[in-house]
Write a protein that holds these residues in place. Sequence first.
Motif, PDB file in Angstrom:
ATOM      1  N   ILE A  63       1.123  -1.725  -0.334  1.00 15.75           N
ATOM      2  CA  ILE A  63      -0.213   0.142   0.208  1.00 15.75           C
ATOM      3  C   ILE A  63       1.074   1.474   0.020  1.00 15.75           C
ATOM      4  O   ILE A  63       1.699   1.391   0.994  1.00 15.75           O
ATOM      5  CB  ILE A  63      -1.244  -0.075   1.649  1.00 15.75           C
ATOM      6  CG1 ILE A  63      -1.574  -0.947   1.517  1.00 15.75           C
ATOM      7  CG2 ILE A  63      -1.760   1.151   1.522  1.00 15.75           C
ATOM      8  CD1 ILE A  63      -2.579  -1.698   0.315  1.00 15.75           C
ATOM      9  N   PHE A  85      -0.073  -1.503  -4.789  1.00 13.54           N
ATOM     10  CA  PHE A  85       1.312  -1.991  -5.656  1.00 13.54           C
ATOM     11  C   PHE A  85       1.693  -2.591  -5.539  1.00 13.54           C
ATOM     12  O   PHE A  85       1.254  -4.053  -4.654  1.00 13.54           O
ATOM     13  CB  PHE A  85       2.161  -0.972  -5.611  1.00 13.54           C
ATOM     14  CG  PHE A  85       3.038  -0.773  -4.637  1.00 13.54           C
ATOM     15  CD1 PHE A  85       4.327  -1.246  -4.752  1.00 13.54           C
ATOM     16  CD2 PHE A  85       2.695   0.016  -4.218  1.00 13.54           C
ATOM     17  CE1 PHE A  85       4.988  -1.581  -3.304  1.00 13.54           C
ATOM     18  CE2 PHE A  85       3.175   0.177  -2.405  1.00 13.54           C
ATOM     19  CZ  PHE A  85       4.480  -0.404  -2.332  1.00 13.54           C
ATOM     20  N   GLU A 111      11.740   1.667   3.996  1.00 18.05           N
ATOM     21  CA  GLU A 111      10.309   1.964   4.061  1.00 18.05           C
ATOM     22  C   GLU A 111      10.273   0.704   5.031  1.00 18.05           C
ATOM     23  O   GLU A 111      10.322  -0.566   5.072  1.00 18.05           O
ATOM     24  CB  GLU A 111       9.499   1.932   3.002  1.00 18.05           C
ATOM     25  CG  GLU A 111       9.933   2.956   2.195  1.00 18.05           C
ATOM     26  CD  GLU A 111       8.384   3.083   1.127  1.00 18.05           C
ATOM     27  OE1 GLU A 111       7.601   2.469   1.259  1.00 18.05           O
ATOM     28  OE2 GLU A 111       8.886   4.402   0.081  1.00 18.05           O
ATOM     29  N   GLU A 113       7.818  -1.101   8.199  1.00 16.58           N
ATOM     30  CA  GLU A 113       6.278  -1.460   7.980  1.00 16.58           C
ATOM     31  C   GLU A 113       6.212  -2.630   8.406  1.00 16.58           C
ATOM     32  O   GLU A 113       6.466  -3.199   8.391  1.00 16.58           O
ATOM     33  CB  GLU A 113       5.990  -1.492   6.131  1.00 16.58           C
ATOM     34  CG  GLU A 113       6.268  -0.353   5.243  1.00 16.58           C
ATOM     35  CD  GLU A 113       5.635   0.032   3.626  1.00 16.58           C
ATOM     36  OE1 GLU A 113       4.737  -0.923   3.454  1.00 16.58           O
ATOM     37  OE2 GLU A 113       5.980   0.543   3.446  1.00 16.58           O
ATOM     38  N   ASP A 142      10.034  -2.044   3.254  1.00 13.50           N
ATOM     39  CA  ASP A 142       9.656  -2.627   1.282  1.00 13.50           C
ATOM     40  C   ASP A 142      10.826  -1.060   0.582  1.00 13.50           C
ATOM     41  O   ASP A 142      10.796   0.105   0.339  1.00 13.50           O
ATOM     42  CB  ASP A 142       8.137  -1.496   1.589  1.00 13.50           C
ATOM     43  CG  ASP A 142       7.861  -1.027   0.518  1.00 13.50           C
ATOM     44  OD1 ASP A 142       8.160  -1.405  -1.041  1.00 13.50           O
ATOM     45  OD2 ASP A 142       7.223  -0.144   0.250  1.00 13.50           O
ATOM     46  N   LYS A 159      10.241  -1.107  -6.724  1.00 12.50           N
ATOM     47  CA  LYS A 159       9.521  -2.001  -5.640  1.00 12.50           C
ATOM     48  C   LYS A 159      10.369  -2.951  -5.868  1.00 12.50           C
ATOM     49  O   LYS A 159       9.757  -3.733  -5.376  1.00 12.50           O
ATOM     50  CB  LYS A 159       8.357  -2.055  -5.531  1.00 12.50           C
ATOM     51  CG  LYS A 159       7.646  -0.417  -5.201  1.00 12.50           C
ATOM     52  CD  LYS A 159       7.991   0.213  -3.638  1.00 12.50           C
ATOM     53  CE  LYS A 159       7.517   1.214  -3.385  1.00 12.50           C
ATOM     54  NZ  LYS A 159       7.798   1.499  -1.811  1.00 12.50           N
ATOM     55  N   THR A 227       3.958   3.002   5.073  1.00 11.79           N
ATOM     56  CA  THR A 227       5.531   3.380   5.799  1.00 11.79           C
ATOM     57  C   THR A 227       4.883   4.611   6.192  1.00 11.79           C
ATOM     58  O   THR A 227       4.695   5.756   5.447  1.00 11.79           O
ATOM     59  CB  THR A 227       6.296   3.070   5.238  1.00 11.79           C
ATOM     60  OG1 THR A 227       7.827   3.172   6.531  1.00 11.79           O
ATOM     61  CG2 THR A 227       7.081   4.516   4.182  1.00 11.79           C
TER      62      THR A 227
HETATM   63 MG    MG Z   1       5.960   0.852   1.157  1.00 12.86          MG
END
Ligand code: MG
Length: 270
Positions: A63, A85, A111, A113, A142, A159, A227
């Motif tokens: 997200i 995503f 990131e 999470e 992430d 990513k 995040t």
């Molecule tokens: Mg993220």
Amino acid sequence: MAQRFVRIQTTSGQVHYGLLHLDRRVQVLDAPPWLHGQPTDQELPVEGYQLLAPCAPSKIVAIGKNYLKHATEMGGEVPPEPLLFMKPPTAVTAPDALIYYPAQSQRVDYEGELALVIGDRCVDCTPEQARAKIWGYTIANDVTARDLQRKDSQWTRAKGFDSFCPLGPWIVREIGVSALLQTFLNDAPSPVQSAPISDMVFSPDTLVAYISQVMTLLPGDVVLTGTPEGVGALQVGDRVRIEIEGIGSLENTVTSRLTAETGLVSTTGS
Ligand code: MG
């Protein structure tokens, strides 16, 4: 302490799900715990295994911009609906494994999470139904090639690099609604990210329900919940540690692809 569910590789290469005891022995289970794995009589001492990522997802749904202050720092607003995503399963890597800094990027960010682990097939669920499909919680990083994310209109490349989804170190069944999420770099005492998970815009139940209107979530799949503010750059050689109250901490070291290919460091598989 809450029960901690792990996935491990033995020194002879066998992969098992297990239950981690306080003294770090692992009680081997005969299947993933969300598929009703039962304890076997096999128990491994701490020197007999290596931790892997605690599940092997068929997909990772993530997200974007699910914390208001992070959306602001990215120069945007919180989207009116969850922004989805995906990261490929090959991005998953183990606790203490290496994050490879790709040659294509000059800006790679951490990131921290909260990750949700799905325990049961989830299609077209309400938030109430979705709650029962979330089997447990773990920690994710992430990792994002920020320059490529800004350059590409799709985020797949930014990513999706191998090692861009550290996951672990284990799964717990319950987490406090206001558990604190913090990210630390190297030996700095102050966190670079620090926020309660209750700062999320869309809750875990809402996210899982929303995703399930789009695609079937399968047991072992992972949802990354976004995040908080404070994202920043990683350099080769950095250690990044993400802590979530009630779970533990996930630490990984950044290395260059070149170093890995020349065999100067060992790698840890997912
Ligand atoms: Mg993220």
